[in-house]
Design an enzyme around this catalytic site. Sequence first.
Site, PDB file in Angstrom:
ATOM      1  N   GLY A  28       0.817  -1.213   0.000  1.00 31.21           N
ATOM      2  CA  GLY A  28       0.000   0.000   0.000  1.00 31.21           C
ATOM      3  C   GLY A  28       0.849   1.261   0.000  1.00 31.21           C
ATOM      4  N   ARG A  52       0.270 -11.220  -1.045  1.00 31.77           N
ATOM      5  CA  ARG A  52      -0.476 -12.032  -2.008  1.00 31.77           C
ATOM      6  C   ARG A  52       0.306 -12.142  -3.320  1.00 31.77           C
ATOM      7  NH1 ARG A  52      -5.023  -9.067   0.266  1.00 31.77           N
ATOM      8  NH2 ARG A  52      -6.452 -10.488   1.338  1.00 31.77           N
ATOM      9  N   ARG A  53       1.006 -11.054  -3.671  1.00 27.66           N
ATOM     10  CA  ARG A  53       1.794 -11.020  -4.908  1.00 27.66           C
ATOM     11  C   ARG A  53       3.247 -10.696  -4.551  1.00 27.66           C
ATOM     12  NH1 ARG A  53      -2.546  -8.003  -5.472  1.00 27.66           N
ATOM     13  NH2 ARG A  53      -1.342  -6.085  -5.262  1.00 27.66           N
ATOM     14  N   LEU A  87      -2.336  -2.337   6.836  1.00 26.25           N
ATOM     15  CA  LEU A  87      -3.476  -2.860   6.090  1.00 26.25           C
ATOM     16  C   LEU A  87      -4.647  -1.902   6.194  1.00 26.25           C
ATOM     17  CD1 LEU A  87      -3.365  -6.583   7.278  1.00 26.25           C
ATOM     18  CD2 LEU A  87      -2.847  -5.759   4.973  1.00 26.25           C
ATOM     19  N   GLY A  88      -5.367  -1.719   5.101  1.00 25.28           N
ATOM     20  CA  GLY A  88      -6.531  -0.845   5.137  1.00 25.28           C
ATOM     21  C   GLY A  88      -7.146  -0.688   3.771  1.00 25.28           C
ATOM     22  N   TYR A 139     -16.718   4.101   9.932  1.00 25.23           N
ATOM     23  CA  TYR A 139     -15.280   4.069   9.662  1.00 25.23           C
ATOM     24  C   TYR A 139     -14.486   4.297  10.952  1.00 25.23           C
ATOM     25  CZ  TYR A 139     -10.754   5.398   7.636  1.00 25.23           C
ATOM     26  OH  TYR A 139      -9.410   5.482   7.328  1.00 25.23           O
ATOM     27  N   LYS A 143     -12.032   1.648  13.193  1.00 29.25           N
ATOM     28  CA  LYS A 143     -10.646   1.993  13.517  1.00 29.25           C
ATOM     29  C   LYS A 143     -10.428   2.004  15.035  1.00 29.25           C
ATOM     30  CE  LYS A 143      -8.870   2.781   9.379  1.00 29.25           C
ATOM     31  NZ  LYS A 143      -7.769   1.947   8.864  1.00 29.25           N
ATOM     32  N   ARG A 174      -8.590   6.903  -5.815  1.00 27.74           N
ATOM     33  CA  ARG A 174      -9.681   6.918  -4.843  1.00 27.74           C
ATOM     34  C   ARG A 174     -10.544   8.140  -5.136  1.00 27.74           C
ATOM     35  NH1 ARG A 174      -7.280   5.053   1.099  1.00 27.74           N
ATOM     36  NH2 ARG A 174      -6.730   2.937   0.480  1.00 27.74           N
TER      37      ARG A 174
END
Length: 229
Positions: A28, A52-53, A87-88, A139, A143, A174
Amino acid sequence: MNAAPETGGLREPAPTVPRRVLLAGATGLVGRHVLDLLLADPRVGQVVAPVRRPLPAHPKLLQPQVDYDALDADAPWWDVDAVVCTLGTTMAQAGSREAFQRVDHDYPLRVGDLARRHGAKAYALNSATGADPGSMFFYNRVKGAVERDLAALGFESFTCVRPGLIGGDRQEARRGERAALAALRVAGPLLPRAWRISPAPRIAAALVEAVVEPVPGRHVVAAAELAAP
């Protein structure tokens, strides 16, 4: 019998053992900066980045390929000194409240739980301004809940870094964020520090320092401390 040599009461400082740090979320915006800092830091001996990759290879990088929905609780790479979690996602990307909860709460908590069981003593979380388990906003409530639940795991050092709007070049677009960032760049000098953009490199630096030189207890790094000068 020979007497021990006098040292004047001073002792040589014990050598610092390079730390093993697990980074969850290495691909990220903030995670990429954290990874670069950890790999370049002589205080860090190895970075474990479950992905994952695959990432580009590096002598200090161990990158087990994982499914965050089915993490191997007995994998040997959980044996680390500290964890950084970046992570998010967003509600738009997640597609549902359940999916958002899974990425922003369940994954960070599961990573923390497994690392703690294997002996990790420090955890630094990239959270958000307004995090509060009692918030009326979903949200902020998620958190706040993950901060609360991670704190309950009993890490010797636990740090929540709470940026405002994060500044940097994302790999994914985004909606609405670019316009907000542009507006804040113009108005930034006139705004209180807590309302200014939080640059990704400054967030990353706070996360890294929290686990490489951990201070016992629970700590919060607020957006005002992250704002660009």
